[in-house]
Design a protein around this motif. Structure first.
Motif, PDB file in Angstrom:
ATOM      1  N   TRP A 250      -1.204  -3.326 -15.408  1.00 11.43           N
ATOM      2  CA  TRP A 250      -2.442  -3.252 -16.185  1.00 11.43           C
ATOM      3  C   TRP A 250      -3.083  -1.895 -15.912  1.00 11.43           C
ATOM      4  N   TRP A 251      -3.701  -1.293 -16.924  1.00  4.95           N
ATOM      5  CA  TRP A 251      -4.515  -0.085 -16.752  1.00  4.95           C
ATOM      6  C   TRP A 251      -5.948  -0.506 -16.410  1.00  4.95           C
ATOM      7  N   VAL A 252      -6.629   0.299 -15.612  1.00  2.00           N
ATOM      8  CA  VAL A 252      -7.990  -0.022 -15.170  1.00  2.00           C
ATOM      9  C   VAL A 252      -8.860   1.221 -15.370  1.00  2.00           C
ATOM     10  N   ASP A 253     -10.053   1.032 -15.926  1.00  2.00           N
ATOM     11  CA  ASP A 253     -10.923   2.188 -16.167  1.00  2.00           C
ATOM     12  C   ASP A 253     -12.383   1.742 -16.140  1.00  2.00           C
ATOM     13  N   GLN A 254     -13.292   2.694 -16.323  1.00  3.67           N
ATOM     14  CA  GLN A 254     -14.714   2.361 -16.392  1.00  3.67           C
ATOM     15  C   GLN A 254     -15.420   3.361 -17.293  1.00  3.67           C
ATOM     16  N   TYR A 255     -16.567   2.938 -17.784  1.00  2.00           N
ATOM     17  CA  TYR A 255     -17.394   3.779 -18.646  1.00  2.00           C
ATOM     18  C   TYR A 255     -18.788   3.821 -18.041  1.00  2.00           C
ATOM     19  N   ALA A 256     -19.312   5.038 -17.916  1.00  2.00           N
ATOM     20  CA  ALA A 256     -20.651   5.169 -17.325  1.00  2.00           C
ATOM     21  C   ALA A 256     -21.525   6.071 -18.178  1.00  2.00           C
ATOM     22  N   GLY A 257     -21.531   5.801 -19.471  1.00  2.00           N
ATOM     23  CA  GLY A 257     -22.362   6.606 -20.359  1.00  2.00           C
ATOM     24  C   GLY A 257     -21.650   7.804 -20.938  1.00  2.00           C
ATOM     25  N   GLN A 258     -20.461   8.107 -20.421  1.00  2.00           N
ATOM     26  CA  GLN A 258     -19.658   9.181 -21.016  1.00  2.00           C
ATOM     27  C   GLN A 258     -18.203   8.889 -20.714  1.00  2.00           C
ATOM     28  N   HIS A 259     -17.334   9.489 -21.523  1.00  2.00           N
ATOM     29  CA  HIS A 259     -15.903   9.303 -21.287  1.00  2.00           C
ATOM     30  C   HIS A 259     -15.222  10.640 -21.498  1.00  2.00           C
ATOM     31  N   LEU A 260     -14.635  11.165 -20.451  1.00  2.00           N
ATOM     32  CA  LEU A 260     -13.970  12.458 -20.538  1.00  2.00           C
ATOM     33  C   LEU A 260     -12.466  12.271 -20.548  1.00  2.00           C
ATOM     34  N   ASP A 280     -16.960  -1.675 -16.067  1.00  2.00           N
ATOM     35  CA  ASP A 280     -15.569  -1.678 -15.621  1.00  2.00           C
ATOM     36  C   ASP A 280     -14.753  -2.524 -16.591  1.00  2.00           C
ATOM     37  N   TYR A 281     -13.573  -2.059 -16.909  1.00  2.00           N
ATOM     38  CA  TYR A 281     -12.694  -2.852 -17.766  1.00  2.00           C
ATOM     39  C   TYR A 281     -11.244  -2.583 -17.405  1.00  2.00           C
ATOM     40  N   TYR A 282     -10.374  -3.466 -17.830  1.00  2.00           N
ATOM     41  CA  TYR A 282      -8.934  -3.255 -17.652  1.00  2.00           C
ATOM     42  C   TYR A 282      -8.241  -3.606 -18.950  1.00  2.00           C
ATOM     43  N   TYR A 283      -7.015  -3.088 -19.108  1.00  2.00           N
ATOM     44  CA  TYR A 283      -6.388  -3.277 -20.414  1.00  2.00           C
ATOM     45  C   TYR A 283      -4.861  -3.169 -20.365  1.00  2.00           C
ATOM     46  N   ALA A 284      -4.263  -3.876 -21.311  1.00  2.00           N
ATOM     47  CA  ALA A 284      -2.841  -3.735 -21.613  1.00  2.00           C
ATOM     48  C   ALA A 284      -2.732  -2.685 -22.710  1.00  2.00           C
ATOM     49  N   ARG A 285      -1.695  -1.847 -22.620  1.00  2.00           N
ATOM     50  CA  ARG A 285      -1.574  -0.750 -23.589  1.00  2.00           C
ATOM     51  C   ARG A 285      -0.151  -0.639 -24.084  1.00  2.00           C
ATOM     52  N   GLY A 286       0.012  -0.565 -25.395  1.00  2.00           N
ATOM     53  CA  GLY A 286       1.332  -0.400 -25.992  1.00  2.00           C
ATOM     54  C   GLY A 286       1.366   0.803 -26.911  1.00  2.00           C
ATOM     55  N   PHE A 287       2.495   1.463 -26.947  1.00  2.00           N
ATOM     56  CA  PHE A 287       2.675   2.674 -27.757  1.00  2.00           C
ATOM     57  C   PHE A 287       2.236   2.443 -29.204  1.00  2.00           C
ATOM     58  N   GLY A 288       1.592   3.456 -29.793  1.00  2.00           N
ATOM     59  CA  GLY A 288       1.240   3.400 -31.200  1.00  2.00           C
ATOM     60  C   GLY A 288      -0.054   2.669 -31.505  1.00  2.00           C
ATOM     61  N   GLY A 289      -0.804   2.293 -30.462  1.00  2.00           N
ATOM     62  CA  GLY A 289      -2.127   1.723 -30.718  1.00  2.00           C
ATOM     63  C   GLY A 289      -2.262   0.226 -30.522  1.00  2.00           C
TER      64      GLY A 289
END
Length: 335
Positions: A250-260, A280-289
């Motif tokens: 799983w990919w893991v990321d967060q957003y704090a008012g900006q995303h670089l 904070d969020y996490y996600y499954a990601r597949g090629f092409g969107g």
């Protein structure tokens, strides 16, 4: 968070992007849905590397059932032939290092002699993946590798006494009500671990909802909450152009008012009050969107799918660039 406002905002953002589908649920209720056409709603389609997160779920279920040993188990337990590998580090690679893509193999996912397209042209995918030399010390560097996912699928099949798809039907797809799917296999009959699964967008949403509910579905604990949490927490920081961290497939990321990232500029400078928190969020990601995003704090799941041809580049990072800033505003400024 006001679901009506969210629906109104997404209705302005999503249709012009021409995605195949976009589904958003809050607290288990679908608050927004967009399908390009009827086929997008009713036909199964490739989820590409979102398959990896399904494999992660099945491995967690097998661990819960005691069919797989704990995450620190060395790979030589499953493939004893690795004890004679010239590199003494290879047999000590752990199950967790496979799950976090930190096994250290020399791998170039999309091209070259040690890539997943090359693997699929061999007559034994798992052996091809295992035979790659190590470029990094195991556990120190995340290298995206669909070969590692095939190794995991093979380990799963070895230990559950049935095919990976049959196991999924019994313990994951069945309970979630997922009936319509197709899943590719390698020459040994091992279902593809890194890609090759076709599902409906609504079934991807159920999968994301299961994780939001910490492994519980209709009163039954399909995956222990401990392993849901462990598999979706950041394990290792990823290298650019990727952003954030990686967990157990799983990919893991967060957003704090900006995303670089390489494709976007800061939306705005966060105020002092905004800096007090982040999403904070996490996600499954597949090629092409293909994406399944889970945002626990907002009890929100988003599924995005796309099927653009190579000439028509799909919009990149729809969720962090377009959707998260709106969620942030609604979460930060609503009552």
């Amino acid at each position: 968070m006001n679901s009506l406002n969210l629906h109104h905002t997404l209705q302005q953002i999503i249709p012009p992007l021409d995605l195949r589908s976009c589904l958003v649920s809050v607290r288990g209720e679908i608050v927004y849905k967009h399908f390009r056409n009827t086929q997008a709603e009713t036909d199964i389609a490739k989820i590409n590397s979102c398959t990896k997160s399904i494999i992660s779920a099945l491995i967690c279920i097998a661990m819960d059932q005691g069919l797989l040993p704990e995450a620190g188990t060395p790979i030589s337990t499953f493939f004893p032939q690795l004890t004679s590998d010239p590199d003494p580090r290879k047999p000590a690679i752990t199950l967790e290092q496979l799950l976090t893509m930190t096994a250290g193999f020399n791998w170039d996912e999309f091209g070259g002699q040690n890539s997943f397209p090359r693997m699929t042209r061999t007559d034994h995918w798992v052996n091809f993946a295992l035979e790659q030399r190590l470029r990094h010390e195991p556990g120190t560097h995340m290298e995206y590798n669909s070969g590692v996912s095939q190794i995991l699928s093979s380990i799963l099949m070895q230990h559950v006494g049935m095919s990976v798809a049959a196991y999924a039907e019994r313990y994951l797809f069945g309970p979630l009500g997922i009936q319509d799917y197709e899943w590719e296999q390698d020459p040994q009959g091992v279902h593809t671990g890194g890609f090759g699964l076709r599902l409906l967008p609504t079934d991807l949403l159920r999968f994301g909802q299961l994780y939001l509910q910490e492994g519980k579905w209709e009163g039954k604990q399909l995956i222990s909450s401990q392993l849901v949490q462990r598999s979706t927490q950041p394990f290792i920081t990823v290298s650019p152009p990727n952003h954030g961290s990686y967990g157990w497939h799983w990919w893991v990321d967060q957003y704090a008012g900006q995303h670089l990232d390489d494709n976007s500029v800061p939306q705005h400078r966060p105020t002092d009050s905004e800096l007090l928190q982040s999403l904070d969020y996490y996600y499954a990601r597949g090629f092409g969107g293909q994406y399944v995003y889970v945002v626990p704090e907002l009890e929100l799941v988003t599924v995005l799918t796309n099927d653009k041809r190579k000439k028509e580049k799909p919009p990149i990072d729809v969720f962090p660039r377009f959707i998260v800033p709106e969620l942030w505003k609604l979460a930060t400024f609503s009552e």
